[in-house]
Design an enzyme around this catalytic site. Structure first.
Site, mmCIF file in Angstrom:
data_model
loop_
_atom_site.group_PDB
_atom_site.id
_atom_site.type_symbol
_atom_site.label_atom_id
_atom_site.label_comp_id
_atom_site.label_asym_id
_atom_site.label_seq_id
_atom_site.Cartn_x
_atom_site.Cartn_y
_atom_site.Cartn_z
ATOM 1 N N CYS A 48 15.188 79.933 51.245
ATOM 2 C CA CYS A 48 16.471 80.236 51.873
ATOM 3 C C CYS A 48 16.935 81.609 51.404
ATOM 4 O O CYS A 48 16.981 81.880 50.201
ATOM 5 C CB CYS A 48 17.497 79.171 51.468
ATOM 6 S SG CYS A 48 19.160 79.523 52.032
ATOM 7 N N CYS A 51 20.375 81.011 49.182
ATOM 8 C CA CYS A 51 20.428 80.447 47.831
ATOM 9 C C CYS A 51 19.084 80.399 47.125
ATOM 10 O O CYS A 51 19.020 80.032 45.954
ATOM 11 C CB CYS A 51 21.021 79.048 47.875
ATOM 12 S SG CYS A 51 19.903 77.802 48.570
ATOM 13 N N CYS A 96 20.110 74.642 55.386
ATOM 14 C CA CYS A 96 19.651 74.460 54.005
ATOM 15 C C CYS A 96 20.451 73.336 53.362
ATOM 16 O O CYS A 96 21.677 73.316 53.436
ATOM 17 C CB CYS A 96 19.851 75.770 53.243
ATOM 18 S SG CYS A 96 19.516 75.641 51.470
ATOM 19 N N CYS A 99 22.769 75.170 50.195
ATOM 20 C CA CYS A 99 23.926 76.045 50.440
ATOM 21 C C CYS A 99 24.509 75.843 51.831
ATOM 22 O O CYS A 99 25.504 76.486 52.164
ATOM 23 C CB CYS A 99 23.544 77.512 50.234
ATOM 24 S SG CYS A 99 22.501 78.205 51.541
ATOM 25 N N CYS A 119 12.248 75.926 64.506
ATOM 26 C CA CYS A 119 12.366 77.289 65.035
ATOM 27 C C CYS A 119 13.392 78.026 64.190
ATOM 28 O O CYS A 119 14.594 77.795 64.324
ATOM 29 C CB CYS A 119 12.800 77.189 66.496
ATOM 30 S SG CYS A 119 12.863 78.766 67.336
HETATM 31 FE FE FE Z 1 20.284 77.789 50.919
#
Ligand code: FE
Length: 132
Positions: A48, A51, A96, A99, A119
């Site tokens: 991510c 984070c 995510c 976060c 996607c």
């Molecule tokens: Fe994250």
């Protein structure tokens, strides 16, 4: 253990690029074909961009032809989904789990073994090549 990240909108704005902020925190979508991660074929992990949580292994990346980095499965527990009814469509939004940053959408037209197509916006991801 609560491992979720809580930042104010202003803190996110400062810690991300404009494009990362627009995608991750404002549910934006990058223009198709613009991410360098489309062509990333090395072994490694996609994290991510908000984070740093590990989200996808290169083992599940494939060429969907969509113009966005695509995967057939996330790492276990790394993402959550919600229903997105924007743009006169009903889609499944992917974010995510740590976060809550928006990553993209998942569609049921992916390859085996899952049949799922995650996607993703490349702007929401950061690639870590495998070291060895
Ligand atoms: Fe994250």
């Amino acid at each position: 253990m609560n491992d979720e990240i809580a930042k104010t909108d202003e803190e996110w704005r400062k810690s991300l690029t404009d494009e990362q902020y627009r995608v991750l925190r404002r549910h934006g979508t990058e223009r198709a074909g613009t991410s360098a991660l489309n062509d990333e074929k090395r072994p490694g992990l996609f994290r991510c961009a908000g984070c740093g949580q590990e989200l996808f292994s290169s083992d599940t990346k494939y060429e969907s032809g969509s113009g966005w980095p695509s995967f057939w499965a996330p790492l276990v527990g790394s993402v959550d989904t919600s229903v997105d009814r924007s743009l006169l469509m009903t889609r499944t939004e992917v974010h995510c789990s740590r976060c809550q940053g928006h990553l993209g959408h998942v569609f049921p037209d992916g390859p085996l073994p899952t049949g799922q197509r995650y996607c993703m916006n490349g702007a929401a991801l950061r690639f870590d090549p495998k070291q060895d």
